[in-house]
Scaffold this motif. Sequence first.
Motif, mmCIF file in Angstrom:
data_model
loop_
_atom_site.group_PDB
_atom_site.id
_atom_site.type_symbol
_atom_site.label_atom_id
_atom_site.label_comp_id
_atom_site.label_asym_id
_atom_site.label_seq_id
_atom_site.Cartn_x
_atom_site.Cartn_y
_atom_site.Cartn_z
ATOM 1 N N LEU A 114 0.840 -1.190 0.000
ATOM 2 C CA LEU A 114 0.000 0.000 0.000
ATOM 3 C C LEU A 114 0.874 1.239 0.000
ATOM 4 N N HIS A 116 0.902 5.461 0.397
ATOM 5 C CA HIS A 116 0.152 6.554 1.001
ATOM 6 C C HIS A 116 0.405 7.836 0.218
ATOM 7 N N CYS A 117 -0.679 8.476 -0.228
ATOM 8 C CA CYS A 117 -0.566 9.735 -0.951
ATOM 9 C C CYS A 117 -0.417 10.873 0.064
ATOM 10 N N ILE A 122 -5.000 9.249 0.913
ATOM 11 C CA ILE A 122 -5.582 7.935 0.671
ATOM 12 C C ILE A 122 -4.472 6.909 0.457
ATOM 13 N N LYS A 123 -4.759 5.647 0.777
ATOM 14 C CA LYS A 123 -3.837 4.551 0.557
ATOM 15 C C LYS A 123 -4.350 3.693 -0.592
ATOM 16 N N TYR A 124 -3.433 3.294 -1.486
ATOM 17 C CA TYR A 124 -3.816 2.500 -2.648
ATOM 18 C C TYR A 124 -2.693 1.526 -2.974
ATOM 19 N N ASP A 128 -2.293 -2.012 -9.252
ATOM 20 C CA ASP A 128 -3.679 -2.444 -9.386
ATOM 21 C C ASP A 128 -4.444 -1.371 -10.172
ATOM 22 N N ASP A 131 -7.532 0.089 -8.411
ATOM 23 C CA ASP A 131 -7.149 0.850 -7.216
ATOM 24 C C ASP A 131 -6.509 2.177 -7.599
ATOM 25 N N GLU A 132 -5.673 2.173 -8.617
ATOM 26 C CA GLU A 132 -5.043 3.414 -9.066
ATOM 27 C C GLU A 132 -6.069 4.371 -9.667
ATOM 28 N N ASN A 134 -9.258 4.554 -8.767
ATOM 29 C CA ASN A 134 -10.004 5.115 -7.636
ATOM 30 C C ASN A 134 -9.203 6.216 -6.938
ATOM 31 N N HIS A 135 -7.900 6.003 -6.796
ATOM 32 C CA HIS A 135 -7.073 7.036 -6.181
ATOM 33 C C HIS A 135 -7.018 8.287 -7.050
#
Length: 357
Positions: A114, A116-117, A122-124, A128, A131-132, A134-135
Amino acid sequence: MRGRKRNLRRRFHRTQTMQAKINSFFKPSSSSSSSTIAASVTTTSDTDDDLAVWEQNRNVIVNTFQRRSAIPDRSEVLKKGSSSSSSSYAPKNLKKKRSYTQFYLELGQSDFLLRHCDVCGIKYAPGDESDEKNHHDFHKVFMNGIPFKGWLNEKAFTMPSFNKSRIVMLSENDSHAHRNKVKEVLKMMEVELGEDWILHQHCKVYLFVSSQRISGCLVAEPIKEAFKLISPPDDERQLKKETSSSPSTSIQFGNIVLQREVLKRCRASDDRLDNGAIVCEEEAKPAICGIRAIWVSPSNRRKGIATQLLDTTRESFCNNGCTLEKSQLAFSQPSSMGRSFGFNYFGTSSFLVYKAP
């Protein structure tokens, strides 16, 4: 001599028998088969020279071959491919998109699983695709504001200093759809201010809308008293230094003004409160409006949006239409950024604060 002829006759009969089997296998025509049988009968009766007659009347198998064209007709090949499932001439789809899988090596990275931005918090999972994505979507909304097209029945306040911008007020009597939009904004606020404390039933919410996006939000509630903040002299000097030394975010070339986007790292939810202790006077002061939380999207900060939200709150918070004084406002336990903003708005570091329930 007689023995030799006897052996030749035996070999002749064997050859004729084998030749008849071969002819029946290749299915010769009736005329050729009858001529062959007739020839064999006549040769058996002839005793002069059996070997000569056999040599003259033996059947010869002739194989014929036809050369195939080097480049076959494509239409015939396609027809054969469609009619026969086992045909080797079936066309191949060379334009088919290939799918590849990306692999990663784990070499002791701290953010391997994971990441962290630092901006949106947010963590992503890197690599993926979903997932990327969504971030990326959340990061864009967090930086620029929540998309908002407006409502038919909304209580809006226009501002002469902001072109094509408005502030929409919501109260506890608004519809369920309006409250859902507020919950969507609260998710962005909770990234920096913490969870499960900002909103309750009796709060009024003010949304700053610009370019079909909600770029600021203020949550206010009715209160009866607050306490005056005691600020040490060193703290007040530090606040003056911070406000005076803040770099400008705009550069002007004639009639063209370039605005610099300021990216700030996301604070953890525990940093919502100031690290230092907040000391207040023991005597309570009367107050009417409590500011529970105020938030502006990172790309729209230092543009006067928070100040405009506070001014609109003072003008519209009371139902009787009166405008509140700045001394009748109070902040909930402020963070370091909140104290700096309060110093700019009130002109002093000793403003009213209260403990939000």
